[in-house]
Scaffold this active site. Structure first.
Site, short mmCIF file in Angstrom:
data_model
loop_
_atom_site.label_atom_id
_atom_site.label_comp_id
_atom_site.label_asym_id
_atom_site.label_seq_id
_atom_site.Cartn_x
_atom_site.Cartn_y
_atom_site.Cartn_z
N GLU A 64 -5.45 -4.50 10.62
CA GLU A 64 -4.66 -3.48 10.90
C GLU A 64 -4.68 -2.85 11.90
O GLU A 64 -5.41 -1.87 12.12
CB GLU A 64 -4.53 -2.46 9.58
CG GLU A 64 -4.36 -3.13 8.40
CD GLU A 64 -3.60 -2.42 7.25
OE1 GLU A 64 -2.70 -2.54 6.90
OE2 GLU A 64 -4.08 -1.30 7.14
N LYS A 124 -0.02 4.27 -0.16
CA LYS A 124 -0.63 5.42 0.35
C LYS A 124 -0.43 6.50 -0.69
O LYS A 124 -0.15 6.55 -1.78
CB LYS A 124 -0.22 5.78 1.75
CG LYS A 124 -0.27 4.48 2.53
CD LYS A 124 0.28 4.56 4.01
CE LYS A 124 -0.14 3.24 4.61
NZ LYS A 124 -0.05 3.16 6.10
N HIS A 168 -9.58 1.49 4.58
CA HIS A 168 -8.23 1.54 5.49
C HIS A 168 -8.70 2.66 6.84
O HIS A 168 -9.24 3.50 6.78
CB HIS A 168 -7.35 2.11 4.56
CG HIS A 168 -5.85 2.26 5.00
ND1 HIS A 168 -5.43 3.05 6.14
CD2 HIS A 168 -4.91 1.20 5.00
CE1 HIS A 168 -4.15 2.74 6.35
NE2 HIS A 168 -3.79 1.76 5.94
N SER A 180 3.11 -2.12 10.47
CA SER A 180 4.53 -2.19 10.43
C SER A 180 5.21 -3.68 10.34
O SER A 180 5.94 -4.01 11.06
CB SER A 180 5.07 -1.98 11.96
OG SER A 180 4.65 -0.42 12.17
N GLY A 217 2.45 2.39 10.64
CA GLY A 217 3.70 3.36 10.43
C GLY A 217 4.23 3.62 11.67
O GLY A 217 4.91 4.66 11.65
N ASN A 275 0.93 -1.31 0.01
CA ASN A 275 0.10 0.06 0.04
C ASN A 275 0.85 1.27 -0.03
O ASN A 275 1.33 1.55 1.01
CB ASN A 275 -1.04 -0.13 1.09
CG ASN A 275 -1.88 1.25 1.39
OD1 ASN A 275 -1.83 2.03 0.62
ND2 ASN A 275 -2.30 1.23 2.65
N GLU A 305 -6.76 5.07 7.69
CA GLU A 305 -6.68 6.45 7.45
C GLU A 305 -7.86 7.04 6.68
O GLU A 305 -7.99 8.18 6.87
CB GLU A 305 -5.41 6.39 6.54
CG GLU A 305 -4.06 6.27 7.51
CD GLU A 305 -2.88 5.55 6.71
OE1 GLU A 305 -2.86 5.56 5.45
OE2 GLU A 305 -1.84 5.09 7.39
#
Ligand code: PGA
Length: 251
Positions: free
Chosen positions: A168, A13, A98, A214, A174, A11, A100
């Site tokens: 996730e 992003k 996701h 991660s 991250g 991904n 985010e």
């Protein structure tokens, strides 16, 4: 139990310009030079690069995926991209829900489910993301939060069509932090049992459950060896071909 071919999806992003295609070319070189990968490999680049990634990845077996789609097939939605447009590039996957997107765009489970339905309708395989925040984990609510997200975000059409689930944990994305292997195993077992409850054991056994957050060259082997972990959704470590290839090779 059916064996599922693992999926390692990168991904990117909001990262990637045309020069990033050099990383794609390098990944293709690594994948074709070594032994055949034991995983299905996909890259989800920004929308600006999707068509070119789909075209350039094809010869080395690298599949492409979008990072989000609109729930409607077409219409007056400036700036949005439909699932049909993503499929039209030659992509096979699209990430939906996701964390985010859930955080930055207030996407609810209902929205995520509608997007997954749109993806299926366009012939794509949605990668449906779920995961708890750190506060929810600390409060002992991780499994119930994820169960509610699964119930709300997976469309009924998943009974007849291929969907992928990505667990996730928000706090692992991250940050360089990951849950313990035991915690990942427990969550993936819990997700599998929810899928069994909804879709029956036989069908649930065919649904990939990816881990994301991660995942790195250093931890991929241990995480990917966990039962019910059928691959990974890789953010930062997918930007460098060498690191991503090491993760793919860890399958
Ligand atoms: P990360 O991101 O690997 O950089 O933690 C994973 C993701 O958000 O899909």
């Amino acid at each position: 139990m059916t064996t599922i071919s693992p999926l390692i999806a990168g991904n990117w992003k909001m990262n990637g310009l045309t020069h990033s295609l050099e990383e794609l070319a390098e990944l293709a070189r690594l994948l074709t030079a070594g032994a055949a990968p034991r995983a299905v490999v996909a890259i989800c680049p920004p929308a600006t690069l999707l068509a070119i990634v789909a075209a350039q990845g094809a010869s080395s077996g690298i599949l492409a995926g979008g990072q989000d789609c609109h729930m409607a097939a077409s219409g007056a939605h400036t700036g949005d991209i439909s699932a049909g447009m993503i499929a039209d590039t030659g992509a096979q996957f699209v990430i939906v829900g996701h964390s985010e997107r859930r955080a930055d765009h207030n996407e609810t489970d209902d929205v995520v489910r509608a997007k997954a339905e749109a993806a299926i309708g366009a012939g794509l395989k949605p990668i449906i993301c779920v995961g708890e925040t750190e506060a929810q984990r600390d409060a002992g609510e991780a499994e119930s939060v994820v169960a509610a997200q699964l119930a709300g975000s997976i469309p009924d059409a998943a009974e007849q069509h291929e969907v992928v689930i990505a667990y996730e944990p928000v706090w692992a994305i991250g940050t360089g932090r990951t849950p313990t292997l035991e915690d990942i195993a427990a969550m993936h077992a819990s997700i599998r049992s929810r899928l069994e409850g909804r879709f029956g054991a036989d069908h649930a056994a065919t649904i990939r459950i990816l881990y994301g957050g991660s995942m790195k060259p250093q931890n991929a082997r241990d995480i990917l060896a966990i039962e019910n972990v059928n691959g990974g959704l890789v953010g930062g470590a997918s930007l460098l071909a060498k690191d991503f290839y090491t993760i793919i090779s860890a399958v």
